[in-house]
Design an enzyme around this catalytic site. Sequence first.
Site, PDB file in Angstrom:
ATOM      1  N   GLU A   1      45.753  45.386  36.490  1.00 11.18           N
ATOM      2  CA  GLU A   1      44.207  45.288  36.673  1.00 11.18           C
ATOM      3  C   GLU A   1      43.716  46.305  35.789  1.00 11.18           C
ATOM      4  O   GLU A   1      43.392  47.458  36.234  1.00 11.18           O
ATOM      5  CB  GLU A   1      43.938  45.327  37.965  1.00 11.18           C
ATOM      6  CG  GLU A   1      44.598  44.396  39.027  1.00 11.18           C
ATOM      7  CD  GLU A   1      43.569  44.242  40.224  1.00 11.18           C
ATOM      8  OE1 GLU A   1      42.893  42.989  40.473  1.00 11.18           O
ATOM      9  OE2 GLU A   1      43.228  45.310  40.873  1.00 11.18           O
TER      10      GLU A   1
ATOM     11  N   GLU B   1      40.307  50.818  43.161  1.00 10.52           N
ATOM     12  CA  GLU B   1      39.085  51.370  44.102  1.00 10.52           C
ATOM     13  C   GLU B   1      39.512  52.419  44.992  1.00 10.52           C
ATOM     14  O   GLU B   1      38.856  53.568  45.340  1.00 10.52           O
ATOM     15  CB  GLU B   1      38.207  50.321  44.535  1.00 10.52           C
ATOM     16  CG  GLU B   1      37.349  49.379  43.777  1.00 10.52           C
ATOM     17  CD  GLU B   1      37.158  48.035  44.074  1.00 10.52           C
ATOM     18  OE1 GLU B   1      37.452  47.591  45.363  1.00 10.52           O
ATOM     19  OE2 GLU B   1      36.814  47.192  43.192  1.00 10.52           O
TER      20      GLU B   1
ATOM     21  N   GLY C   1      35.250  43.505  38.485  1.00  4.96           N
ATOM     22  CA  GLY C   1      34.039  43.347  38.838  1.00  4.96           C
ATOM     23  C   GLY C   1      32.975  43.448  37.888  1.00  4.96           C
ATOM     24  O   GLY C   1      31.772  43.584  38.134  1.00  4.96           O
TER      25      GLY C   1
ATOM     26  N   LYS D   1      38.009  42.488  49.553  1.00  6.58           N
ATOM     27  CA  LYS D   1      37.243  43.810  49.742  1.00  6.58           C
ATOM     28  C   LYS D   1      36.308  43.957  50.887  1.00  6.58           C
ATOM     29  O   LYS D   1      36.959  43.422  51.984  1.00  6.58           O
ATOM     30  CB  LYS D   1      36.630  44.178  48.567  1.00  6.58           C
ATOM     31  CG  LYS D   1      37.124  43.764  47.045  1.00  6.58           C
ATOM     32  CD  LYS D   1      36.553  44.379  45.837  1.00  6.58           C
ATOM     33  CE  LYS D   1      37.174  43.817  44.556  1.00  6.58           C
ATOM     34  NZ  LYS D   1      37.042  44.520  43.428  1.00  6.58           N
TER      35      LYS D   1
ATOM     36  N   SER E   1      38.177  40.029  36.775  1.00  5.04           N
ATOM     37  CA  SER E   1      37.144  39.068  36.489  1.00  5.04           C
ATOM     38  C   SER E   1      38.004  37.704  36.144  1.00  5.04           C
ATOM     39  O   SER E   1      37.623  36.843  35.202  1.00  5.04           O
ATOM     40  CB  SER E   1      36.139  39.307  35.254  1.00  5.04           C
ATOM     41  OG  SER E   1      35.553  40.608  35.782  1.00  5.04           O
TER      42      SER E   1
ATOM     43  N   GLY F   1      39.088  39.040  42.709  1.00 10.66           N
ATOM     44  CA  GLY F   1      37.922  39.685  43.656  1.00 10.66           C
ATOM     45  C   GLY F   1      36.971  38.867  43.740  1.00 10.66           C
ATOM     46  O   GLY F   1      37.086  37.794  44.609  1.00 10.66           O
TER      47      GLY F   1
ATOM     48  N   HIS G   1      45.082  49.989  44.738  1.00  9.30           N
ATOM     49  CA  HIS G   1      44.071  49.405  43.955  1.00  9.30           C
ATOM     50  C   HIS G   1      43.153  50.292  43.188  1.00  9.30           C
ATOM     51  O   HIS G   1      43.020  51.487  43.713  1.00  9.30           O
ATOM     52  CB  HIS G   1      43.282  48.425  44.992  1.00  9.30           C
ATOM     53  CG  HIS G   1      42.028  47.666  44.501  1.00  9.30           C
ATOM     54  ND1 HIS G   1      40.890  48.025  43.739  1.00  9.30           N
ATOM     55  CD2 HIS G   1      42.189  46.348  44.004  1.00  9.30           C
ATOM     56  CE1 HIS G   1      40.261  47.199  43.351  1.00  9.30           C
ATOM     57  NE2 HIS G   1      41.175  45.981  43.311  1.00  9.30           N
TER      58      HIS G   1
ATOM     59  N   ASN H   1      41.360  38.998  46.935  1.00 11.79           N
ATOM     60  CA  ASN H   1      41.062  40.384  47.461  1.00 11.79           C
ATOM     61  C   ASN H   1      39.542  40.294  47.932  1.00 11.79           C
ATOM     62  O   ASN H   1      38.856  40.427  47.000  1.00 11.79           O
ATOM     63  CB  ASN H   1      41.268  41.332  46.609  1.00 11.79           C
ATOM     64  CG  ASN H   1      40.884  42.753  46.857  1.00 11.79           C
ATOM     65  OD1 ASN H   1      40.429  43.145  48.228  1.00 11.79           O
ATOM     66  ND2 ASN H   1      40.792  43.632  45.964  1.00 11.79           N
TER      67      ASN H   1
END
Length: 253
Positions: A167, A97, A173, A11, A213, A234, A95, A9
């Site tokens: 997740e 986010e 992150g 982003k 992570s 990510g 997701h 991903n």
Amino acid sequence: MRIPVVAANWKMFKTTHEALAYVRELGSLVKGFSGVEIVVAPPFTALLTAAEAARNTPIGIAAQNMSAEKEGAFTGEVSATMIKDAGATYVILGHSERRKLFGETDELVNRKVHAALAAELVPIVCVGETLEERDAGRTLEVLDRQVRDGLAGLSAEQVAGLIIAYEPVWAIGTGRNATPEQADEAHRHIRTRLREWFGEAAADGCRIQYGGSVKPDNIGALIALPDVDGALVGGASLQVNSFFDIIRGALAR
Ligand code: PEP
């Protein structure tokens, strides 16, 4: 036996030129690979370029989001058909986010899942608890709600063919990944619920990725868990070599 699926991903990173260079390099590194499904999710602007570079390689292309609507006056939105037309065969939905920064609800995620399936895209449906929810002992309850409402109205066959990404939000992150015990508990729980709600074949077929992570040095311990069927990556996917090392790690399954 479920084939693990490892997805990058990106982003909001990488131009079309950077995407082209990455997919070409990854394509040559994974030439002839089997036993693991490899997916790269560039931003919308690089979907077509990435998909063309991925042709005749084992790399599949995903969008990172899409509209629940088919078409119309929705300025700034991109439909499932458009994503498919650009060469994507997967789409990441819900997701954390998107949920946190753009207010996506389980109901909206569910509409997107239906729209993706109607366009013959494979949804990667993200679920996961916040740190607050974990600390309050609500992790499994949150996962139940996200899985039940996100997959509402799907047939057993549709569930068998899709991908869920567990997740934990506090691990995204942050450099702080879930322990194998925490991942094991969540993945096992999701699989149990899929069995209760959609039946044996759906639960056995559905791949459940871990995300949060993931790095070359922790993929081994995660992929060894029986209900972890790959990773959604990510930060560590932005460098082709570290993503390649994670793919190789997932092959150890
Ligand atoms: C993600 O964005 O889905 C993710 C898991 O990010 P990271 O690997 O950087 O934690």
